[in-house]
Design a protein around this motif. Structure first.
Motif, PDB file in Angstrom:
ATOM      1  N   GLU A  38       2.409  -8.977  -7.183  1.00 22.63           N
ATOM      2  CA  GLU A  38       3.306  -7.927  -7.628  1.00 22.63           C
ATOM      3  C   GLU A  38       4.047  -7.331  -6.428  1.00 22.63           C
ATOM      4  O   GLU A  38       3.465  -7.131  -5.367  1.00 22.63           O
ATOM      5  CB  GLU A  38       2.521  -6.821  -8.348  1.00 22.63           C
ATOM      6  N   GLU A  39       5.311  -7.071  -6.631  1.00 21.99           N
ATOM      7  CA  GLU A  39       6.109  -6.493  -5.548  1.00 21.99           C
ATOM      8  C   GLU A  39       5.817  -4.996  -5.449  1.00 21.99           C
ATOM      9  O   GLU A  39       6.111  -4.224  -6.354  1.00 21.99           O
ATOM     10  CB  GLU A  39       7.606  -6.722  -5.802  1.00 21.99           C
ATOM     11  N   LYS A  40       5.213  -4.596  -4.334  1.00 18.49           N
ATOM     12  CA  LYS A  40       4.901  -3.194  -4.111  1.00 18.49           C
ATOM     13  C   LYS A  40       5.692  -2.668  -2.924  1.00 18.49           C
ATOM     14  O   LYS A  40       6.127  -3.426  -2.060  1.00 18.49           O
ATOM     15  CB  LYS A  40       3.398  -3.005  -3.856  1.00 18.49           C
ATOM     16  N   GLN A  41       5.854  -1.357  -2.892  1.00 17.70           N
ATOM     17  CA  GLN A  41       6.599  -0.719  -1.813  1.00 17.70           C
ATOM     18  C   GLN A  41       5.651   0.114  -0.981  1.00 17.70           C
ATOM     19  O   GLN A  41       4.715   0.729  -1.496  1.00 17.70           O
ATOM     20  CB  GLN A  41       7.731   0.130  -2.387  1.00 17.70           C
ATOM     21  N   GLY A  42       5.895   0.129   0.309  1.00 18.61           N
ATOM     22  CA  GLY A  42       4.997   0.793   1.235  1.00 18.61           C
ATOM     23  C   GLY A  42       4.986   2.301   1.072  1.00 18.61           C
ATOM     24  O   GLY A  42       6.009   2.918   0.764  1.00 18.61           O
ATOM     25  N   TYR A  67       4.183  -3.761   4.859  1.00 19.48           N
ATOM     26  CA  TYR A  67       5.188  -4.608   4.202  1.00 19.48           C
ATOM     27  C   TYR A  67       4.676  -6.046   4.106  1.00 19.48           C
ATOM     28  O   TYR A  67       4.783  -6.690   3.048  1.00 19.48           O
ATOM     29  CB  TYR A  67       6.499  -4.547   4.987  1.00 19.48           C
ATOM     30  N   LYS A  68       4.085  -6.541   5.184  1.00 20.12           N
ATOM     31  CA  LYS A  68       3.551  -7.899   5.172  1.00 20.12           C
ATOM     32  C   LYS A  68       2.389  -8.020   4.176  1.00 20.12           C
ATOM     33  O   LYS A  68       2.250  -9.017   3.475  1.00 20.12           O
ATOM     34  CB  LYS A  68       3.078  -8.288   6.575  1.00 20.12           C
ATOM     35  N   MET A  69       1.561  -6.961   4.143  1.00 22.99           N
ATOM     36  CA  MET A  69       0.423  -6.965   3.229  1.00 22.99           C
ATOM     37  C   MET A  69       0.894  -7.023   1.781  1.00 22.99           C
ATOM     38  O   MET A  69       0.367  -7.790   0.966  1.00 22.99           O
ATOM     39  CB  MET A  69      -0.423  -5.713   3.465  1.00 22.99           C
ATOM     40  N   ASN A  70       1.888  -6.212   1.430  1.00 23.45           N
ATOM     41  CA  ASN A  70       2.389  -6.181   0.055  1.00 23.45           C
ATOM     42  C   ASN A  70       3.048  -7.488  -0.338  1.00 23.45           C
ATOM     43  O   ASN A  70       3.045  -7.873  -1.514  1.00 23.45           O
ATOM     44  CB  ASN A  70       3.374  -5.027  -0.118  1.00 23.45           C
ATOM     45  N   GLY A 124       1.209  -3.782  16.847  1.00 28.25           N
ATOM     46  CA  GLY A 124       1.321  -4.675  15.703  1.00 28.25           C
ATOM     47  C   GLY A 124       1.838  -4.006  14.445  1.00 28.25           C
ATOM     48  O   GLY A 124       1.648  -4.518  13.343  1.00 28.25           O
ATOM     49  N   TRP A 125       2.509  -2.871  14.600  1.00 24.19           N
ATOM     50  CA  TRP A 125       3.033  -2.147  13.446  1.00 24.19           C
ATOM     51  C   TRP A 125       4.465  -2.555  13.120  1.00 24.19           C
ATOM     52  O   TRP A 125       5.136  -1.900  12.325  1.00 24.19           O
ATOM     53  CB  TRP A 125       2.980  -0.635  13.699  1.00 24.19           C
ATOM     54  N   TRP A 160      -7.120  -8.442  10.170  1.00 22.84           N
ATOM     55  CA  TRP A 160      -6.080  -9.275   9.571  1.00 22.84           C
ATOM     56  C   TRP A 160      -5.376  -8.484   8.469  1.00 22.84           C
ATOM     57  O   TRP A 160      -5.990  -7.674   7.768  1.00 22.84           O
ATOM     58  CB  TRP A 160      -6.678 -10.543   8.964  1.00 22.84           C
ATOM     59  N   VAL A 161      -4.107  -8.770   8.282  1.00 24.11           N
ATOM     60  CA  VAL A 161      -3.354  -8.113   7.215  1.00 24.11           C
ATOM     61  C   VAL A 161      -3.975  -8.434   5.852  1.00 24.11           C
ATOM     62  O   VAL A 161      -4.057  -7.581   4.968  1.00 24.11           O
ATOM     63  CB  VAL A 161      -1.875  -8.537   7.266  1.00 24.11           C
TER      64      VAL A 161
END
Length: 338
Positions: free
Chosen positions: A130-134, A122-125, A96-97, A34-35
């Motif tokens: 907090e807004e994170k970038q991949g 992206y879905k995980m963040n 699933g990427w 799961w993410v």
């Protein structure tokens, strides 16, 4: 009951063997997560190592995993520059990427521009507060190209997916930049940071020690009315000498001082020309304030040194012990101890 499931998605073969619990993706073992579970995994790394180290771990791991995928599929699919566009989408979308597409490609220079949308990182963040970038997924595709073409690729993120941008846009290009260089740079930065912290700690302790030395190097001890003792200990440099003179002269009025007993016991015979000059300078300045300086604690060795090389100190009353100095000062004051 059928215990094996086979499925073809976008030309990619997936198999489930329910007897052995094995899941295969194009013949290779895979594991599904799961993410939200992946987020817990990444957050734990960040908690232990810190954000900067975590980003490098994710980048290095994504890149190296990509190399494995690229090298593996290069042998299986005979992928080259001309069919990499189709292969990327067909391989990663079923896994699933999220959506990935090569929108721009320069066959001669092997430069690629990828559009990535709704990938698992992206879905995980998005699950976090907090807004994170991949960083894992973009680095992963750099590893994929490195594995496919057998030469090092690196990347540059043009923009990230957000409410304004439907895609993360990443440029990929051949480069001498390597993940090993990034690891060495981080190690060097962390070492420099550690050194700076140690230097700061040393500077702080040094300042504390210097302040303590100032307090201890020029104490004034009132022993009787109008009589104070100033012990001299160790070697004196410019800073210690200045502190001694300023502290002594400024505090003479406080004790209504008439006699200063400079105790040289702590010097033994280790009295330098600089220290002798300091004593003479202090004595001359005190005399201008109506205070007499008396030298006490004169050992036999120190007496020889003063007689042979420091004759300027012979003009001061010199006595063997502090006790003699106190009696002498009292006598000059017309007093005695009864």
């Amino acid at each position: 009951m059928e215990m094996q499931k086979d499925l073809i998605v976008g030309g990619v073969e997936l198999k489930w063997d329910l007897n052995s619990g094995q899941v295969l993706f194009e013949g290779g073992d895979v594991v599904f997560f799961w993410v939200s579970a992946m987020k817990t995994f990444f957050d734990t790394i960040n908690e232990i190592t810190g954000e900067e180290a975590t980003n490098l771990v994710l980048e290095a791991t994504g890149f190296r995993q990509g190399i494995i995928v690229g090298e593996g599929f290069k042998e299986m699919k005979e992928i080259n520059t001309s069919n990499v566009v189709e292969w990327l989408s067909n391989t990663y979308v079923p896994a699933g990427w999220g959506y990935v597409s090569v929108e721009e490609m320069n066959v001669n220079t092997k430069n690629f521009t990828l559009y990535i949308q709704d990938d698992w990182e992206y879905k995980m963040n998005k699950l976090g507060s907090e807004e994170k970038q991949g960083i894992f997924v973009p680095a992963h595709y750099a590893g994929v190209f490195t594995g496919l073409f057998g030469s090092n690729f690196w990347y540059k993120i043009i923009k990230y997916q957000n409410e304004s941008n439907p895609y993360t846009v990443v440029e990929y290009f051949p480069s001498v930049m390597s993940i090993q260089q990034n690891i060495r740079r981080l190690a060097s930065r962390q070492e420099d940071k550690h050194i700076q912290e140690l230097e700061s700690l040393v500077a702080e302790k040094t300042n504390m020690l210097q302040d303590l030395v100032k307090e201890l190097s020029s104490p004034m001890i009132p022993v009787l009315e109008g009589i104070v003792v100033v012990p001299l200990i160790g070697r004196y440099d410019e800073n210690r000498a200045e502190d001694l003179i300023n502290n002594t002269l400024n505090n003479l009025p406080k004790y209504h001082t008439r006699y200063v007993l400079l105790d040289l016991t702590g010097l033994n015979k280790d009295i330098s020309p600089y220290t002798a000059e300091l004593i003479d300078k202090l004595g001359s300045a005190a005399r201008l304030l109506g205070v007499e300086v008396i030298l006490v604690g004169i050992s036999a060795e120190l007496a020889m040194v003063i007689t042979e090389t420091m004759t300027r100190l012979k003009k001061y009353e010199c006595l063997q012990t502090l006790q003699h100095g106190i009696y002498y000062a009292l006598g000059k004051s017309g007093k005695s101890i009864v």
